[in-house]
Design a protein around this motif. Structure first.
Motif, short mmCIF file in Angstrom:
data_model
loop_
_atom_site.label_atom_id
_atom_site.label_comp_id
_atom_site.label_asym_id
_atom_site.label_seq_id
_atom_site.Cartn_x
_atom_site.Cartn_y
_atom_site.Cartn_z
N ILE A 38 0.84 -1.21 0.00
CA ILE A 38 0.00 0.00 0.00
C ILE A 38 0.87 1.25 0.00
O ILE A 38 0.57 2.24 -0.67
CB ILE A 38 -0.94 -0.02 1.22
N LEU A 39 1.98 1.18 0.73
CA LEU A 39 2.90 2.32 0.78
C LEU A 39 3.45 2.65 -0.61
O LEU A 39 3.57 3.82 -0.98
CB LEU A 39 4.05 1.99 1.74
N VAL A 40 3.76 1.61 -1.37
CA VAL A 40 4.28 1.81 -2.73
C VAL A 40 3.22 2.47 -3.61
O VAL A 40 3.52 3.29 -4.49
CB VAL A 40 4.73 0.46 -3.33
N GLN A 41 1.94 2.09 -3.36
CA GLN A 41 0.85 2.70 -4.12
C GLN A 41 0.66 4.18 -3.76
O GLN A 41 0.39 5.02 -4.63
CB GLN A 41 -0.47 1.96 -3.83
N LEU A 42 0.85 4.47 -2.47
CA LEU A 42 0.62 5.84 -2.00
C LEU A 42 1.78 6.78 -2.33
O LEU A 42 1.57 7.92 -2.73
CB LEU A 42 0.41 5.83 -0.47
N VAL A 43 2.99 6.28 -2.14
CA VAL A 43 4.18 7.13 -2.34
C VAL A 43 4.74 6.89 -3.73
O VAL A 43 5.29 5.84 -4.02
CB VAL A 43 5.25 6.84 -1.27
N LYS A 44 4.62 7.87 -4.59
CA LYS A 44 5.11 7.72 -5.96
C LYS A 44 6.52 8.27 -6.12
O LYS A 44 7.20 7.97 -7.09
CB LYS A 44 4.18 8.46 -6.93
N ASN A 45 6.93 9.08 -5.15
CA ASN A 45 8.24 9.73 -5.26
C ASN A 45 9.36 8.71 -5.04
O ASN A 45 9.45 8.07 -4.00
CB ASN A 45 8.34 10.86 -4.22
N SER A 46 10.23 8.58 -6.04
CA SER A 46 11.32 7.60 -5.98
C SER A 46 12.29 7.87 -4.84
O SER A 46 12.75 6.95 -4.17
CB SER A 46 12.05 7.60 -7.32
N LYS A 47 12.60 9.16 -4.62
CA LYS A 47 13.58 9.50 -3.56
C LYS A 47 13.04 9.14 -2.18
O LYS A 47 13.78 8.65 -1.32
CB LYS A 47 13.90 10.99 -3.63
N ILE A 48 11.73 9.39 -1.97
CA ILE A 48 11.14 9.06 -0.66
C ILE A 48 11.14 7.55 -0.46
O ILE A 48 11.45 7.05 0.64
CB ILE A 48 9.71 9.63 -0.55
N LEU A 49 10.82 6.80 -1.51
CA LEU A 49 10.80 5.33 -1.41
C LEU A 49 12.19 4.79 -1.09
O LEU A 49 12.35 3.87 -0.27
CB LEU A 49 10.30 4.72 -2.72
N LYS A 50 13.23 5.39 -1.74
CA LYS A 50 14.60 4.95 -1.45
C LYS A 50 14.97 5.23 0.00
O LYS A 50 15.65 4.43 0.65
CB LYS A 50 15.57 5.66 -2.39
N SER A 51 14.50 6.38 0.50
CA SER A 51 14.79 6.73 1.90
C SER A 51 14.06 5.80 2.86
O SER A 51 14.59 5.44 3.91
CB SER A 51 14.36 8.18 2.18
N LEU A 52 12.85 5.40 2.47
CA LEU A 52 12.06 4.53 3.35
C LEU A 52 12.55 3.08 3.34
O LEU A 52 12.28 2.34 4.29
CB LEU A 52 10.58 4.56 2.91
N SER A 53 13.26 2.68 2.28
CA SER A 53 13.63 1.27 2.15
C SER A 53 14.46 0.78 3.34
O SER A 53 14.22 -0.31 3.87
CB SER A 53 14.40 1.04 0.84
N PHE A 54 15.40 1.62 3.80
CA PHE A 54 16.25 1.21 4.92
C PHE A 54 15.43 1.10 6.21
O PHE A 54 15.59 0.15 6.99
CB PHE A 54 17.40 2.21 5.10
N LEU A 55 14.51 2.06 6.40
CA LEU A 55 13.66 2.03 7.61
C LEU A 55 12.74 0.81 7.59
O LEU A 55 12.53 0.16 8.64
CB LEU A 55 12.83 3.31 7.69
N LEU A 56 12.21 0.49 6.42
CA LEU A 56 11.34 -0.69 6.31
C LEU A 56 12.11 -1.97 6.57
O LEU A 56 11.60 -2.90 7.21
CB LEU A 56 10.70 -0.73 4.91
N PHE A 57 13.36 -2.01 6.07
CA PHE A 57 14.20 -3.18 6.34
C PHE A 57 14.44 -3.35 7.85
O PHE A 57 14.32 -4.45 8.39
CB PHE A 57 15.54 -3.01 5.61
N LEU A 58 14.72 -2.22 8.52
CA LEU A 58 14.93 -2.28 9.98
C LEU A 58 13.65 -2.72 10.70
O LEU A 58 13.71 -3.49 11.67
CB LEU A 58 15.36 -0.90 10.49
N TYR A 59 12.51 -2.25 10.20
CA TYR A 59 11.23 -2.60 10.84
C TYR A 59 10.95 -4.10 10.68
O TYR A 59 10.52 -4.77 11.64
CB TYR A 59 10.12 -1.76 10.24
#
Length: 291
Positions: A38-59
């Motif tokens: 759902i997050l991928v559907q909501l967030v279209k910005n590539s830079k934000i997704l790249k920033s979130l990837s590390f946080l999601l991995f930690l989560y």
């Protein structure tokens, strides 16, 4: 319609986030991956997704650790690692400072050495024929194989660690600088010569700006290896440094400390690489998008 769809997606996002705290490991993990979808559907910005990837991995890592899917003595949780970093900051900080000192001094000397070597090989072809194969051999030799020999030859002080950093990082800088010097536009040089421009002006306005981009690219490529070179030398033998901290933690089976030290090293390595990348991008934009 789009607004309603967005509200539904946000509601689902909140639901799946809450479900990641479920006592059932299956529900937690499935909810996590649905949350990501759902997050991928909501967030279209590539830079934000790249920033979130590390946080999601930690989560995800924290979810796996919380449900004890992997024993904590094998895979400590991110919360445990943060706790180790905060409680052992008085031990970690002096070791980190020592490691960074060696890294920055060694990398700075490596840049100087790499650029000077490239200039020497560019102006004198016989010197290139003599030195280039040796430079290739140094690059082909794993740092972990040569580091013990350098320490044996030079002792356990700071000098051998700096030499290991130079060994690990100079080659990409040399090769890129040489490539930059060889790809200078000859027509541009000929035009300046035709109007009787001085050699210093040709170097200042044509050769240097063109080659600097390649030098920065070499720095960008080799920057992650600088801190890894220091760590390798410290692992082989030293009295202070993050390599020693990680080695001692590993010897005493303190895996949470090993993870803490490793993550700190990865963060600083990424910081160095990110700084070099930003520098290259800014300089490229300054040149008007030449590359």
């Amino acid at each position: 319609m789009k607004k309603l769809r967005k509200i539904v997606e946000l509601a689902l996002l909140g639901c799946f986030f809450i479900l990641t705290f479920s006592k059932s490991s299956v529900i937690s993990i499935v909810s996590f991956f649905l949350l990501v979808l759902i997050l991928v559907q909501l967030v279209k910005n590539s830079k934000i997704l790249k920033s979130l990837s590390f946080l999601l991995f930690l989560y995800l890592w924290q979810i796996v650790s919380s449900h004890k899917l992997v024993p904590s003595y094998i895979l400590p949780s991110p919360v445990q690692i943060v706790h180790i970093i905060s409680t052992q900051s008085n031990i970690i900080l002096p070791n980190l400072v020592a490691t960074l000192e060696v890294t920055f001094i060694g990398f700075f000397l490596s840049i100087l050495f790499g650029v000077l070597l490239a200039l020497l090989m560019h102006v004198a072809k016989p010197i290139e024929d003599l030195i280039y194969p040796i430079a290739v051999i140094t690059q082909s030799t794993p740092t972990i194989a040569i580091a013990p020999l350098i320490i044996l030859w030079l002792g356990f002080g700071t000098l051998p660690k700096i030499v290991v950093v130079i060994w690990a990082t100079f080659f990409p800088i040399t090769v890129n600088t040489l490539l930059g010097l060889r790809t200078v536009d000859p027509d541009m040089v000929d035009v300046l010569k035709a109007i009787s421009a001085k050699k210093s002006d040709i170097f200042r306005y044509v050769i240097f700006p063109h080659t600097l981009t390649y030098i920065i690219t070499g720095i960008e490529i080799s920057s992650p290896y600088a801190i890894l070179g220091t760590l390798t030398a410290e692992w082989m033998g030293t009295t202070i440094g993050m390599g020693l901290y990680i080695r001692r933690s590993f010897s005493s089976f303190q895996l949470d400390q090993v993870f803490a030290g490793t993550i700190i090293i990865i963060l600083f390595s990424l910081l160095m690489w990110g700084s070099a990348t930003m520098l290259r991008q800014k300089f490229t934009r300054y040149l008007g998008g030449e590359k």
